[in-house]
Write a protein that holds these residues in place. Structure first.
Motif, PDB file in Angstrom:
ATOM      1  N   LEU A  16       0.853  -1.256  -0.062  1.00 42.21           N
ATOM      2  CA  LEU A  16      -0.153  -0.034  -0.022  1.00 42.21           C
ATOM      3  C   LEU A  16       0.932   1.388   0.063  1.00 42.21           C
ATOM      4  O   LEU A  16       1.902   1.299   0.777  1.00 42.21           O
ATOM      5  CB  LEU A  16      -0.737   0.160   1.275  1.00 42.21           C
ATOM      6  N   VAL A  17       0.545   2.122  -0.832  1.00 45.39           N
ATOM      7  CA  VAL A  17       1.475   3.334  -1.034  1.00 45.39           C
ATOM      8  C   VAL A  17       0.718   4.606  -1.129  1.00 45.39           C
ATOM      9  O   VAL A  17      -0.566   4.517  -1.462  1.00 45.39           O
ATOM     10  CB  VAL A  17       2.520   3.134  -2.322  1.00 45.39           C
ATOM     11  N   ARG A  18       1.447   5.867  -1.022  1.00 49.19           N
ATOM     12  CA  ARG A  18       0.508   6.972  -1.184  1.00 49.19           C
ATOM     13  C   ARG A  18       0.310   7.073  -2.638  1.00 49.19           C
ATOM     14  O   ARG A  18       0.878   6.649  -3.495  1.00 49.19           O
ATOM     15  CB  ARG A  18       1.423   8.177  -0.657  1.00 49.19           C
ATOM     16  N   LYS A  19      -0.977   7.871  -2.862  1.00 50.49           N
ATOM     17  CA  LYS A  19      -1.583   7.906  -4.513  1.00 50.49           C
ATOM     18  C   LYS A  19      -0.348   8.554  -5.453  1.00 50.49           C
ATOM     19  O   LYS A  19      -0.235   8.135  -6.404  1.00 50.49           O
ATOM     20  CB  LYS A  19      -2.632   8.919  -3.973  1.00 50.49           C
ATOM     21  N   ASP A  20       0.319   9.383  -4.634  1.00 50.09           N
ATOM     22  CA  ASP A  20       1.347   9.937  -5.679  1.00 50.09           C
ATOM     23  C   ASP A  20       2.731   9.352  -5.727  1.00 50.09           C
ATOM     24  O   ASP A  20       3.708   9.823  -6.444  1.00 50.09           O
ATOM     25  CB  ASP A  20       1.443  11.657  -5.239  1.00 50.09           C
ATOM     26  N   GLU A  21       2.796   8.053  -5.241  1.00 43.71           N
ATOM     27  CA  GLU A  21       4.063   7.287  -5.426  1.00 43.71           C
ATOM     28  C   GLU A  21       4.256   6.802  -6.653  1.00 43.71           C
ATOM     29  O   GLU A  21       3.462   6.212  -7.314  1.00 43.71           O
ATOM     30  CB  GLU A  21       3.789   6.175  -4.265  1.00 43.71           C
ATOM     31  N   LYS A  41      -3.066   4.013  -2.464  1.00 36.77           N
ATOM     32  CA  LYS A  41      -3.606   2.913  -3.483  1.00 36.77           C
ATOM     33  C   LYS A  41      -2.698   1.596  -3.209  1.00 36.77           C
ATOM     34  O   LYS A  41      -1.724   1.853  -2.708  1.00 36.77           O
ATOM     35  CB  LYS A  41      -3.069   3.582  -5.050  1.00 36.77           C
ATOM     36  N   VAL A  42      -3.488   0.684  -3.766  1.00 34.57           N
ATOM     37  CA  VAL A  42      -2.472  -0.712  -3.580  1.00 34.57           C
ATOM     38  C   VAL A  42      -1.764  -0.918  -4.895  1.00 34.57           C
ATOM     39  O   VAL A  42      -2.665  -0.519  -6.091  1.00 34.57           O
ATOM     40  CB  VAL A  42      -3.563  -1.875  -3.378  1.00 34.57           C
ATOM     41  N   VAL A  43      -0.675  -1.450  -4.787  1.00 32.88           N
ATOM     42  CA  VAL A  43       0.253  -1.501  -5.971  1.00 32.88           C
ATOM     43  C   VAL A  43      -0.384  -2.720  -6.940  1.00 32.88           C
ATOM     44  O   VAL A  43      -0.388  -2.499  -8.235  1.00 32.88           O
ATOM     45  CB  VAL A  43       1.646  -1.916  -5.584  1.00 32.88           C
ATOM     46  N   GLY A  44      -0.912  -3.609  -6.306  1.00 30.93           N
ATOM     47  CA  GLY A  44      -1.259  -4.820  -6.947  1.00 30.93           C
ATOM     48  C   GLY A  44      -0.276  -5.604  -7.713  1.00 30.93           C
ATOM     49  O   GLY A  44      -0.733  -6.340  -8.690  1.00 30.93           O
ATOM     50  N   LYS A  45       0.689  -5.993  -7.024  1.00 34.94           N
ATOM     51  CA  LYS A  45       1.488  -7.062  -7.359  1.00 34.94           C
ATOM     52  C   LYS A  45       1.930  -8.098  -6.450  1.00 34.94           C
ATOM     53  O   LYS A  45       2.957  -7.912  -5.761  1.00 34.94           O
ATOM     54  CB  LYS A  45       3.115  -6.571  -8.034  1.00 34.94           C
ATOM     55  N   PRO A  46       1.080  -8.838  -6.090  1.00 37.83           N
ATOM     56  CA  PRO A  46       1.300  -9.786  -4.875  1.00 37.83           C
ATOM     57  C   PRO A  46       2.302 -10.638  -4.963  1.00 37.83           C
ATOM     58  O   PRO A  46       2.688 -10.980  -5.993  1.00 37.83           O
ATOM     59  CB  PRO A  46      -0.092 -10.700  -4.904  1.00 37.83           C
ATOM     60  N   PHE A  47       3.027 -10.822  -3.853  1.00 36.60           N
ATOM     61  CA  PHE A  47       4.574 -11.562  -3.699  1.00 36.60           C
ATOM     62  C   PHE A  47       4.294 -12.904  -2.832  1.00 36.60           C
ATOM     63  O   PHE A  47       5.373 -13.341  -2.722  1.00 36.60           O
ATOM     64  CB  PHE A  47       5.477 -10.681  -3.701  1.00 36.60           C
ATOM     65  N   THR A  48       3.238 -13.189  -2.361  1.00 27.73           N
ATOM     66  CA  THR A  48       3.115 -14.387  -1.654  1.00 27.73           C
ATOM     67  C   THR A  48       1.674 -14.865  -2.106  1.00 27.73           C
ATOM     68  O   THR A  48       0.956 -14.241  -2.521  1.00 27.73           O
ATOM     69  CB  THR A  48       3.101 -14.107  -0.150  1.00 27.73           C
ATOM     70  N   ILE A  77      -6.648  -6.778   2.856  1.00 25.35           N
ATOM     71  CA  ILE A  77      -6.730  -5.930   4.109  1.00 25.35           C
ATOM     72  C   ILE A  77      -6.282  -4.598   3.420  1.00 25.35           C
ATOM     73  O   ILE A  77      -6.898  -3.374   3.979  1.00 25.35           O
ATOM     74  CB  ILE A  77      -5.731  -6.378   5.292  1.00 25.35           C
ATOM     75  N   LEU A  78      -5.240  -4.367   2.863  1.00 25.97           N
ATOM     76  CA  LEU A  78      -4.864  -3.349   2.132  1.00 25.97           C
ATOM     77  C   LEU A  78      -5.999  -2.530   1.441  1.00 25.97           C
ATOM     78  O   LEU A  78      -6.050  -1.417   1.662  1.00 25.97           O
ATOM     79  CB  LEU A  78      -3.691  -3.174   1.403  1.00 25.97           C
ATOM     80  N   LYS A  79      -6.597  -3.069   0.635  1.00 25.25           N
ATOM     81  CA  LYS A  79      -7.698  -2.819  -0.111  1.00 25.25           C
ATOM     82  C   LYS A  79      -8.716  -1.854   0.389  1.00 25.25           C
ATOM     83  O   LYS A  79      -9.247  -0.961   0.620  1.00 25.25           O
ATOM     84  CB  LYS A  79      -8.512  -3.931  -1.084  1.00 25.25           C
ATOM     85  N   GLY A  80      -9.073  -2.378   1.799  1.00 26.88           N
ATOM     86  CA  GLY A  80      -9.801  -1.759   2.636  1.00 26.88           C
ATOM     87  C   GLY A  80      -9.460  -0.541   3.283  1.00 26.88           C
ATOM     88  O   GLY A  80     -10.077   0.240   3.283  1.00 26.88           O
ATOM     89  N   TYR A  81      -8.112  -0.497   3.517  1.00 18.88           N
ATOM     90  CA  TYR A  81      -7.673   0.857   4.079  1.00 18.88           C
ATOM     91  C   TYR A  81      -7.512   1.683   2.774  1.00 18.88           C
ATOM     92  O   TYR A  81      -7.692   3.090   2.956  1.00 18.88           O
ATOM     93  CB  TYR A  81      -6.227   0.340   4.550  1.00 18.88           C
ATOM     94  N   ALA A  82      -7.369   1.164   1.560  1.00 18.22           N
ATOM     95  CA  ALA A  82      -7.222   2.038   0.463  1.00 18.22           C
ATOM     96  C   ALA A  82      -8.700   2.724   0.362  1.00 18.22           C
ATOM     97  O   ALA A  82      -8.639   3.988  -0.074  1.00 18.22           O
ATOM     98  CB  ALA A  82      -6.928   1.525  -0.901  1.00 18.22           C
ATOM     99  N   ALA A  83      -9.686   1.824   0.419  1.00 19.74           N
ATOM    100  CA  ALA A  83     -11.101   2.398   0.202  1.00 19.74           C
ATOM    101  C   ALA A  83     -11.399   3.489   1.156  1.00 19.74           C
ATOM    102  O   ALA A  83     -12.001   4.269   1.210  1.00 19.74           O
ATOM    103  CB  ALA A  83     -11.901   1.168   0.156  1.00 19.74           C
TER     104      ALA A  83
END
Lengths: 215, 305
Positions: B162-167, B242-249, B229-235
């Protein structure tokens, strides 16, 4: 037993972490505590006021709240980029310093007034009287409550685990996360804490014995 | 008239979001922007309560005697397992899955007692029978299988960022070298992102909301844990994160049930399969997790053992 053998390196790191944060905070607490106690018994009103405010503020703040302030507020306003270890040591050290201060102050008031008056009549100033006459005699009385304070500090250091400091609490969380049964994990953490707190109480017993005088 | 109503709802939602991002302590994830049940949200399905259920399962028999079902869940994950502190109403994907299973076992929502279970105590709570079953972002793994039984998986999550929108610098796990990444003390994704191949600097805090707070105040560059969980916080922090969307596990979520109770485990697996087939599962997803703007994916096949 398995959990300890499988993850001994992490356990060792956690143990070292707890010992180091305890040691660093103890030094901070001891130095500050004695200085602030000096402030509180000094003849200078602003210093006395400062000391009282210090103790009142820090002693009545829940430690977790103090940690939150140090991690979320201090870096914003004062020093960005301080390491979590330093921030945690400061939070723990400042918090405990107020307890140390009060213990020292109670020790000072056990020294008969005549001692300080005699020192004054020999021409000693306030700080000399405190340093050479009063504090050495107060130390004896202060040792038992001090040992309790430092044992409490050891256990309070677990809060630092929730603030990015590697210590025993973190090891326990890591093991739970990996699915180890909770009882053995807590057992080993408890043993580790006991080792540290026994060492502290042993050290203080030793000090008490060396400082004993026939009364 | 109808249009005006929708507008009013939209304004209310905006106001909620604005207060939810007030930046006061613990505001991260206080209120999902669109709460399940809002007029603007897709409707939740209702579950017909089965009658005359009889299972040869010790857990089920105990619950029947008690007259209510005790379900373990989470309370601090918006859209997944969330408890509104004011009304004590629970909402989210995991909560709905739990209710759906309860209905098939013959327990209506008013016969459910919810219990918030700390992550550390999940195995203990399940194996000692403090809860009848547990639903709440519970990853199935072999170590845990030694202590509890798992029905499912009913959802496949994966660790994400999860990163800041402008990242712009962080585009996935391979771009976090030297960046500060925050998660809960001792959590698995954190151990993963520490590995030399990624090489992130880590900040370990006690709660996800603390991490989100640090992300918003730019003290860390990313937060990592399961994407659900991150999507919930992003919403909950729309327009800021925003969530980056590259799952690594891979984190397959299961339902924790007493290890010995194979009968109940099989029954829950039946329920999951039945509702995944008839579209109820999809409806639940769209009225809960789907609100955080992530597309629906087919559920993984249940594993029976």
């Amino acid at each position: 037993m398995n959990v300890l053998l499988d993850h001994f390196p992490e356990f060792r790191d956690g143990f070292i972490g707890t010992v180091s944060i305890t040691a660093v905070s103890s030094v901070i607490a001891l130095v500050l505590g004695v200085v602030i106690a000096g402030f509180r018994v000094s003849p200078v009103p602003p210093l006395r006021f400062f000391g009282t405010a210090w103790v009142t503020l820090l002693r009545n703040t829940p430690l977790t709240l103090l940690f939150l302030v140090f991690f979320f507020v201090v870096p914003e306003i004062l020093f960005p980029g301080m390491s979590p270890f330093v921030l945690a040591s400061l939070a723990l050290g400042l918090y405990t310093s107020s307890f140390v201060c009060e213990a020292v102050r109670s020790g000072i008031s056990t020294v008969p007034l005549g001692q300080a008056e005699a020192a004054r009549s020999l021409g000693m100033g306030f700080s000399q009287t405190l340093r050479l006459i009063v504090l050495p005699q107060a130390t004896r009385t202060v040792l038992p409550p001090m040992s309790s304070i430092f044992i409490a500090l050891t256990k309070n250091s677990a809060i630092a685990g929730a603030f990015s400091v590697t210590e025993l609490f973190g090891w326990q969380t890591l093991m739970s996360e990996q699915g180890y049964a909770i009882a053995p994990v807590f057992f080993w953490v408890a043993v580790a804490y006991l080792v540290i707190t026994f060492a502290i109480s042993g050290l203080f017993r030793l000090l008490e014995r060396t400082m004993e005088v026939a009364r | 008239m109808k249009l005006r109503k929708t507008a009013a709802v939209a304004v209310a939602v905006l106001a909620l979001t604005a207060t939810a991002c007030g930046g006061k302590e613990g505001s991260a994830g206080d209120k999902p922007a669109t709460k399940p049940g809002d007029a603007a949200a897709p409707k939740l399905p209702t579950y017909a309560v089965a009658s005359g259920v009889d299972l040869n399962s010790p857990t089920f028999k105990k619950a029947k005697e008690r007259g209510k079902l005790i379900i373990g869940s989470k309370a601090d994950q918006p859209y997944l397992g969330f408890e509104d502190q004011a009304t004590k109403v629970r909402s989210g994907f995991d909560i709905e899955i739990a209710k759906m299973i309860a209905a098939e076992l013959g327990f209506s929502p008013d016969k459910i007692e919810w219990k918030t279970v700390n992550s550390k105590l999940r195995e203990t709570a399940i194996s000692t029978g403090q809860v009848d079953y547990y639903v709440g972002t519970y990853t199935i793994n072999d170590k845990r299988k030694a202590q509890v039984g798992f029905a499912g998986p009913y959802y496949k999550a994966g660790a994400d960022l999860l990163v800041r929108k402008d990242e712009t610098a962080i585009t996935g796990p391979e771009s976090v070298k030297g960046k500060k990444v925050c998660s809960i003390t001792g959590s698995t994704p954190l151990q993963e992102i520490k590995k030399p191949q990624y090489g992130a600097e880590t900040v370990e805090l006690g709660k996800y909301s603390d991490c989100v707070q640090q992300l918003l105040t730019k003290q860390v560059d990313a937060v990592t844990t399961d994407d659900s969980i991150l999507k919930g916080y992003a919403a909950a922090n729309k327009g800021k994160l925003k969530v980056v969307g590259k799952p690594f596990t891979e984190e397959p979520y299961g339902i924790g049930i007493s290890k010995e109770d194979k009968v109940l485990r099989d029954k829950v697996n039946d329920v999951l399969e039945k509702f995944e087939k008839d579209g109820t599962y999809k409806k639940i997803y769209e009225a809960t997790l789907g609100l955080s703007g992530s597309a629906y994916t087919e559920p993984p096949a249940v594993v029976r053992y």
